[in-house]
Design an enzyme around this catalytic site. Structure first.
Site, PDB file in Angstrom:
ATOM      1  N   PHE A 236       0.844  -1.179   0.000  1.00  0.00           N
ATOM      2  CA  PHE A 236       0.000   0.000   0.000  1.00  0.00           C
ATOM      3  C   PHE A 236       0.883   1.234   0.000  1.00  0.00           C
ATOM      4  CE2 PHE A 236       0.621  -1.475   4.305  1.00  0.00           C
ATOM      5  CZ  PHE A 236       0.966  -0.329   5.015  1.00  0.00           C
ATOM      6  N   TYR A 237       0.273   2.354  -0.309  1.00  0.00           N
ATOM      7  CA  TYR A 237       0.991   3.616  -0.434  1.00  0.00           C
ATOM      8  C   TYR A 237       0.559   4.563   0.679  1.00  0.00           C
ATOM      9  CZ  TYR A 237       2.527   1.717  -4.771  1.00  0.00           C
ATOM     10  OH  TYR A 237       3.120   0.906  -5.691  1.00  0.00           O
ATOM     11  N   VAL A 238       1.537   5.266   1.258  1.00  0.00           N
ATOM     12  CA  VAL A 238       1.240   6.234   2.301  1.00  0.00           C
ATOM     13  C   VAL A 238       1.452   7.666   1.814  1.00  0.00           C
ATOM     14  CG1 VAL A 238       1.626   4.633   4.210  1.00  0.00           C
ATOM     15  CG2 VAL A 238       3.547   5.983   3.334  1.00  0.00           C
TER      16      VAL A 238
ATOM     17  N   LEU B 204      -3.336   5.021   1.248  1.00  0.00           N
ATOM     18  CA  LEU B 204      -4.111   5.728   0.225  1.00  0.00           C
ATOM     19  C   LEU B 204      -4.747   4.669  -0.665  1.00  0.00           C
ATOM     20  CD1 LEU B 204      -1.401   8.317  -0.871  1.00  0.00           C
ATOM     21  CD2 LEU B 204      -3.286   8.696   0.744  1.00  0.00           C
TER      22      LEU B 204
END
Length: 153
Positions: free
Chosen positions: A29-31, A82
């Site tokens: 996942f992307y932060v 996100l």
């Protein structure tokens, strides 16, 4: 810092499966994400975690910084994700003296199969395996960040 030359392809046949080894479950996942940069957290086999920072957008060559982080930190960072968590299984596939990563996606992305080739040099098209389909290098729709934020193309 590593400089990566990465090419991405859709996979058109199952011809890669006979040479596949080392299946690894990946949850990522992307932060943080911007036009030409991203910060990703990746959990591998539910046991190890890495933080990766990439600069260069969807270019063939990008700057990449990668660091191991505690698994507990990775799980805690999940609350800042996100979009969606991308779930996939990565298979290592050797062809012509090079190693390809073939990702089979799960969940909302089930059915999508993408091969990546990361090398320090450009590989001529005539040396690519015949199980590769259309090249999608530079097509943002097929980058993991887009898949997380926007879903399947």
């Amino acid at each position: 810092m590593a400089k990566e030359i990465e090419r991405k392809f859709l996979v058109k046949t199952s011809g890669w499966q006979a040479a596949a080894t080392n299946a690894t479950a990946i949850s990522q996942f992307y932060v943080s994400a911007g036009e030409d940069r991203s910060v990703r957290v990746r959990i591998v086999d539910g046991e190890k975690a890495k933080l990766t920072i990439k600069f260069g957008g969807a270019a063939r060559a990008r700057d990449e910084f990668e660091y191991p982080i505690p698994l507990a930190d990775a799980r805690d960072l999940l609350r800042f994700a996100l979009g969606n968590v991308v779930e996939k299984t990565r298979h290592k596939v050797s062809h012509g003296g090079r190693e390809y990563d073939v990702d089979t996606f799960e969940g909302a992305l089930a059915g999508l199969v993408i091969a990546e080739l990361e090398t320090p040099d450009d590989v001529p098209d005539d040396e690519l395996p015949d199980w590769l389909g259309d090249e999608v290098t530079g097509d943002r729709a097929f980058y993991n960040l887009s898949l997380a934020l926007e879903g399947a193309p």
